[in-house]
Motif scaffolding. Structure first.
Motif, PDB file in Angstrom:
ATOM      1  N   TYR A 179       0.837  -1.209   0.000  1.00 33.62           N
ATOM      2  CA  TYR A 179       0.000   0.000   0.000  1.00 33.62           C
ATOM      3  C   TYR A 179       0.871   1.258   0.000  1.00 33.62           C
ATOM      4  CZ  TYR A 179      -4.382  -2.505   0.944  1.00 33.62           C
ATOM      5  OH  TYR A 179      -5.499  -3.306   0.852  1.00 33.62           O
ATOM      6  N   LEU A 180       1.903   1.265   0.830  1.00 39.94           N
ATOM      7  CA  LEU A 180       2.772   2.438   0.917  1.00 39.94           C
ATOM      8  C   LEU A 180       3.493   2.684  -0.408  1.00 39.94           C
ATOM      9  CD1 LEU A 180       3.924   4.637   2.812  1.00 39.94           C
ATOM     10  CD2 LEU A 180       5.759   3.038   3.405  1.00 39.94           C
ATOM     11  N   TYR A 181       3.982   1.604  -1.014  1.00 41.39           N
ATOM     12  CA  TYR A 181       4.683   1.742  -2.295  1.00 41.39           C
ATOM     13  C   TYR A 181       3.726   2.221  -3.391  1.00 41.39           C
ATOM     14  CZ  TYR A 181       7.655   0.642  -6.280  1.00 41.39           C
ATOM     15  OH  TYR A 181       8.406   0.726  -7.428  1.00 41.39           O
ATOM     16  N   ALA A 182       2.488   1.760  -3.348  1.00 40.11           N
ATOM     17  CA  ALA A 182       1.513   2.178  -4.357  1.00 40.11           C
ATOM     18  C   ALA A 182       1.249   3.684  -4.289  1.00 40.11           C
ATOM     19  CB  ALA A 182       0.205   1.412  -4.165  1.00 40.11           C
ATOM     20  N   ILE A 183       1.306   4.255  -3.098  1.00 41.54           N
ATOM     21  CA  ILE A 183       1.040   5.686  -2.932  1.00 41.54           C
ATOM     22  C   ILE A 183       2.300   6.514  -3.153  1.00 41.54           C
ATOM     23  CG2 ILE A 183       0.237   7.467  -1.318  1.00 41.54           C
ATOM     24  CD1 ILE A 183      -1.939   5.539  -2.189  1.00 41.54           C
ATOM     25  N   ILE A 184       3.438   6.028  -2.624  1.00 35.27           N
ATOM     26  CA  ILE A 184       4.672   6.836  -2.584  1.00 35.27           C
ATOM     27  C   ILE A 184       5.618   6.510  -3.721  1.00 35.27           C
ATOM     28  CG2 ILE A 184       6.654   7.485  -1.147  1.00 35.27           C
ATOM     29  CD1 ILE A 184       3.952   8.452  -0.127  1.00 35.27           C
ATOM     30  N   GLY A 185       5.698   5.226  -4.113  1.00 34.24           N
ATOM     31  CA  GLY A 185       6.554   4.840  -5.229  1.00 34.24           C
ATOM     32  C   GLY A 185       8.013   4.655  -4.879  1.00 34.24           C
ATOM     33  N   THR A 186       8.325   4.415  -3.601  1.00 35.22           N
ATOM     34  CA  THR A 186       9.716   4.180  -3.191  1.00 35.22           C
ATOM     35  C   THR A 186       9.721   3.338  -1.933  1.00 35.22           C
ATOM     36  OG1 THR A 186      11.817   5.230  -2.592  1.00 35.22           O
ATOM     37  CG2 THR A 186       9.814   6.297  -1.807  1.00 35.22           C
ATOM     38  N   LEU A 187      10.837   2.619  -1.711  1.00 30.83           N
ATOM     39  CA  LEU A 187      10.996   1.792  -0.524  1.00 30.83           C
ATOM     40  C   LEU A 187      12.096   2.308   0.401  1.00 30.83           C
ATOM     41  CD1 LEU A 187      10.694  -1.725  -2.207  1.00 30.83           C
ATOM     42  CD2 LEU A 187       8.960  -0.574  -0.826  1.00 30.83           C
ATOM     43  N   ASN A 188      12.923   3.226  -0.106  1.00 29.57           N
ATOM     44  CA  ASN A 188      13.969   3.821   0.718  1.00 29.57           C
ATOM     45  C   ASN A 188      13.326   4.694   1.794  1.00 29.57           C
ATOM     46  OD1 ASN A 188      15.871   6.203   1.365  1.00 29.57           O
ATOM     47  ND2 ASN A 188      17.233   4.721   0.395  1.00 29.57           N
ATOM     48  N   MET A 189      13.660   4.457   3.062  1.00 32.07           N
ATOM     49  CA  MET A 189      12.946   5.133   4.146  1.00 32.07           C
ATOM     50  C   MET A 189      13.194   6.637   4.165  1.00 32.07           C
ATOM     51  SD  MET A 189      12.689   2.455   7.331  1.00 32.07           S
ATOM     52  CE  MET A 189      14.421   2.135   7.613  1.00 32.07           C
TER      53      MET A 189
END
Length: 495
Positions: A179-189
């Motif tokens: 869900y977070l990646y779908a909204i933000i588009g990154t995994l780097n904190m």
């Protein structure tokens, strides 16, 4: 870039792989585990002072620039936690030599410990939210081995709940990341922090923040998600319980601390108020459990729940004082829980029972054990100048600064309940008439267990008395947690 960031992770992993071989040689297993942990601890201390003197250290794999590569980051928060983890692991392994039993030692006990340390240190160090999931799985898979190793009825019953809960939380973790990646588009904190700031945390991000709190709350055992902890942990042998109690829930606490200070920071009126009240109810639930039981393991296990609540209460204040106190208390709790579970293990080995009502008179046969237990109990309760005092005082001060007066007073008042819960063990087990016992280990064997236990207690005393010397490190950690730009700039801009 600093390749030394990886050494506290790579060294335990390497020795864990090596120790998969030679299971018949106890000397090889014990010596290899101890040498690997000492080597990793030396590298962690070196890294800690590097971070102190030169600032945040990082390394990104694959030659990709941030945020596209997988980044490992060592800041003051992670460096302190990694160093403490390795220090405690050394003494828990030493304690295991005379307590865990040769049958378990011959069956991948030490490789499993090294893999847990690999996962814990990796979770503390990663700068990538999906990588955090990977390291969680590494430590969990190794913990599954340790919690069932020996195959007793109690272990198998406790392990079913433990494994089931962690499978569910891992599935939720992946969903939350998706869900977070779908909204933000990154995994780097660090990049997540920047991207969320740009869109100013819409309602969907708040929902995701609550989902992450559920995921990490299951692992950290916050209210009402702590129900699995008492029965699962109580089934483990004392050295495994010491390892779990000191480290595993703290990874969940760290994950909440990191995410709720780095990127879920734009809707604090909801997210951090929720965290505050959950922490208060966690403390209350832990106090009720600790006072209700007459089982020595359960009393200390419920004190894990109390400590989780106290630390997260400091995090919920979102000011430098509260966050510094949370770091002080987090390190204290790792040390004191290891010490207390090691002490409780000796009591159980001497009496052959965990039931307080069947104990008594140990002060006559083991006075030194009794006085060291009393010191550890005072440290847990935060009696000055022992290790729990400074952290809890700063957390309460942070609460007062944030305007949370009554809840801060509640946190301070619960210190009396914590003291009462652990003093009951001292009164029942060490005072009164001696009762017939069926010791599991001989006096000579429990004396061997007492040596590493006493050293850990001395470390906890030094941690409290020498708080002045540790304050610069804790101040750096509190400042970094209170100001996300320090972490973001170090990772994305290389400053």
């Amino acid at each position: 870039m600093n390749n030394f960031v990886l050494l506290p992770i790579i060294i335990p992993f390497f020795f864990g792989m090596v120790l998969m071989f030679g299971q018949k040689s106890l000397r090889f297993q014990r010596g290899g585990a101890m040498f690997g942990l000492i080597l990793a601890f030396i590298s962690a201390v070196s890294l800690l002072f590097t971070v102190k003197n030169e600032g945040v250290q990082k390394i990104t794999f694959g030659g990709w620039p941030e945020p596209f590569g997988i980044t490992m980051v060592s800041d003051m928060v992670s460096a302190l936690l990694v160093t403490t983890t390795l220090l405690l692991a050394i003494f828990i392994v030493w304690y295991s030599f005379s307590s865990i039993g040769t049958a378990r030692e011959h069956f991948y006990y030490y490789p499993a410990i090294m893999m847990i340390i690999t996962g814990v240190n990796g979770a503390f160090t990663t700068g990538d939210i999906f990588n955090m999931f990977v390291f969680f799985e590494v430590l969990l898979m190794a913990s599954y081995v340790l919690i069932v190793l020996g195959g007793t009825r109690a272990q198998l019953a406790g392990s079913i709940k433990y494994i089931l809960i962690n499978v569910i939380s891992s599935a939720l973790f992946v969903i939350a990341i998706a869900y977070l990646y779908a909204i933000i588009g990154t995994l780097n904190m660090a990049d997540i922090s920047v991207k969320i700031a740009e869109i100013n945390q819409p309602a969907i991000i708040t929902v995701i923040a609550v989902l992450f709190l559920m995921v990490f709350g299951l692992k950290a055992a916050i209210f009402p998600l702590y129900f699995w902890l008492p029965t699962s942990y109580a089934a483990a042998p004392p050295p495994v319980l010491a390892l779990f109690g000191a480290l595993l829930t703290k990874v969940g606490v760290y994950a909440i601390m990191r995410t709720y200070t780095l990127f879920f920071i734009h809707d604090t009126a909801y997210t951090h108020e929720l965290l505050l009240w959950l922490s208060v109810f966690t403390i209350l639930a832990g106090c009720i459990g600790a006072l209700a039981y007459f089982d020595v393991k359960q009393i200390i296990i419920y004190n894990i729940v109390i400590a989780v609540g106290v630390i997260l209460f400091g995090v919920a204040q979102m000011n430098e004082t509260g966050l510094q106190g949370a770091m002080f208390y987090l390190i204290h709790d790792m040390i004191i829980k290891a010490a207390l579970f090691m002490l409780v293990g000796i009591i159980v080995y001497k009496t052959g029972t965990t039931n307080l009502r069947k104990m008594g008179g140990l002060m006559k046969s083991s006075p030194t054990l009794g006085w060291f237990y009393l010191i550890a109990a005072f440290g847990l309760a935060g009696i000055p100048p022992l290790s729990g005092f400074v952290g809890k005082l700063l957390i309460a001060k942070g609460g007062f600064e944030a305007g949370n007066t009554w809840s801060s007073l509640f946190v301070l008042a619960t210190s009396l309940l914590v003291l009462l819960s652990v003093i009951r063990i001292f009164i029942y087990a060490f005072w009164g008439e001696e009762k017939p016992v069926q010791p599991i280990l001989t006096n000579a064997e429990t004396t061997k267990l007492f040596i590493p236990t006493a050293i850990v207690i001395i470390i906890s005393i030094a941690y409290g008395v020498g708080a002045e010397y540790l304050t610069p490190f804790m101040s750096d950690a509190g400042r970094l947690l209170a100001d996300p730009s320090i972490y973001v700039d170090a990772v994305l801009k290389g400053e």
